[in-house]
Design a protein around this motif. Structure first.
Motif, mmCIF file in Angstrom:
data_model
loop_
_atom_site.group_PDB
_atom_site.id
_atom_site.type_symbol
_atom_site.label_atom_id
_atom_site.label_comp_id
_atom_site.label_asym_id
_atom_site.label_seq_id
_atom_site.Cartn_x
_atom_site.Cartn_y
_atom_site.Cartn_z
ATOM 1 N N THR A 72 0.831 -1.207 0.000
ATOM 2 C CA THR A 72 0.000 0.000 0.000
ATOM 3 C C THR A 72 0.867 1.260 0.000
ATOM 4 O O THR A 72 0.629 2.190 -0.772
ATOM 5 C CB THR A 72 -0.914 0.023 1.244
ATOM 6 N N LEU A 76 1.331 4.163 -2.949
ATOM 7 C CA LEU A 76 1.082 5.582 -2.667
ATOM 8 C C LEU A 76 2.369 6.405 -2.711
ATOM 9 O O LEU A 76 2.311 7.639 -2.688
ATOM 10 C CB LEU A 76 0.427 5.731 -1.289
ATOM 11 N N ASN A 211 7.226 3.911 3.572
ATOM 12 C CA ASN A 211 6.279 3.125 2.775
ATOM 13 C C ASN A 211 5.647 2.007 3.606
ATOM 14 O O ASN A 211 4.637 1.421 3.209
ATOM 15 C CB ASN A 211 6.976 2.511 1.557
#
Length: 229
Positions: A72, A76, A211
């Protein structure tokens, strides 16, 4: 929230002192500070993970959390966006790596037993011992960080305030919302993230730890689902 306020102020004070020292420290000494910070990050991160692994009720949850959170966060591009935003306004030299310093400092300040349990204990028992102890450690750390990365490290202070404030408010609203089991899972994942930051400071591996931030949400969602099933 007196403990959190004190903790935030010590980071600001340490940063100001470190920033003043920054100009008088030679590069070879700054490199030693990088190494020291990296080793400290490895020790703190591994200690948090290994201490809490035996307490885990779901031994593979942290692996699932890192996998889902990492995918995820990478999608992003949290790490890249954060560093580009910060470094856009940084100076050349040591401060050019301000994004790296901030990401590591925020993890060290926020992800740890003292910083996470402290606000909960303060809210439930009006005992600020954990937070005062954490403030002392953060004062030393923030001085070292600022002497290496510069005054911009003060941006970590409001992040810590909001982080600890969140735990404080949640604990006041519901004393059972943050269980020991959930705290253990968060510290396992968070400890590995701090370890990753340490590897980056030692130039061994850029783990892009920001991250992995969504990984902290996975245990929370898991416990919420269990509670409502």
């Amino acid at each position: 929230m007196i403990g959190t306020i004190v903790n935030t102020c010590t980071i600001i004070a340490g940063t100001l002192i470190g920033a003043l020292l920054n100009r008088g420290i030679k590069d070879k000494y700054k490199e030693v500070l990088y190494t020291g910070l990296g080793l400290a990050s490895l020790a703190i991160g591994l200690n948090a993970t290994l201490t809490n692994l035996p307490k885990s009720q779901y031994p593979v949850l942290f692996i699932v959390a890192l996998a889902i959170g990492g995918i995820t966060g990478t999608a992003l591009d949290i790490d890249g966006r954060f560093k580009r935003l910060v470094n856009r306004h940084s100076k050349k030299g040591a401060e050019a790596k301000l994004g790296d310093g901030l990401s590591t400092a925020i993890l060290l300040y926020c992800i740890g037993p003292l910083s996470m349990l402290g606000p909960v204990i303060a809210a439930l028992k009006d005992d600020h011992t954990f937070l005062f102890t954490n403030a002392t450690l953060d004062f030393v750390s923030s001085t070292i960080f600022a002497s290496t990365y510069g005054l911009g490290m003060v941006l970590a202070a409001p992040v810590l305030f909001l982080w600890q404030g969140m735990f404080y408010v949640i604990a006041q609203i519901s004393s059972t919302a943050i269980s020991e089991a959930l705290m253990a899972e968060l510290l396992i994942v968070g400890g590995l993230m701090i370890t990753g930051s340490g590897l980056g400071l030692l130039n061994l591996k850029d783990c892009k730890t920001l991250n992995l931030l969504p990984s902290l949400l996975v245990p929370v969602i898991w416990f919420l689902l269990l509670h409502h099933l």
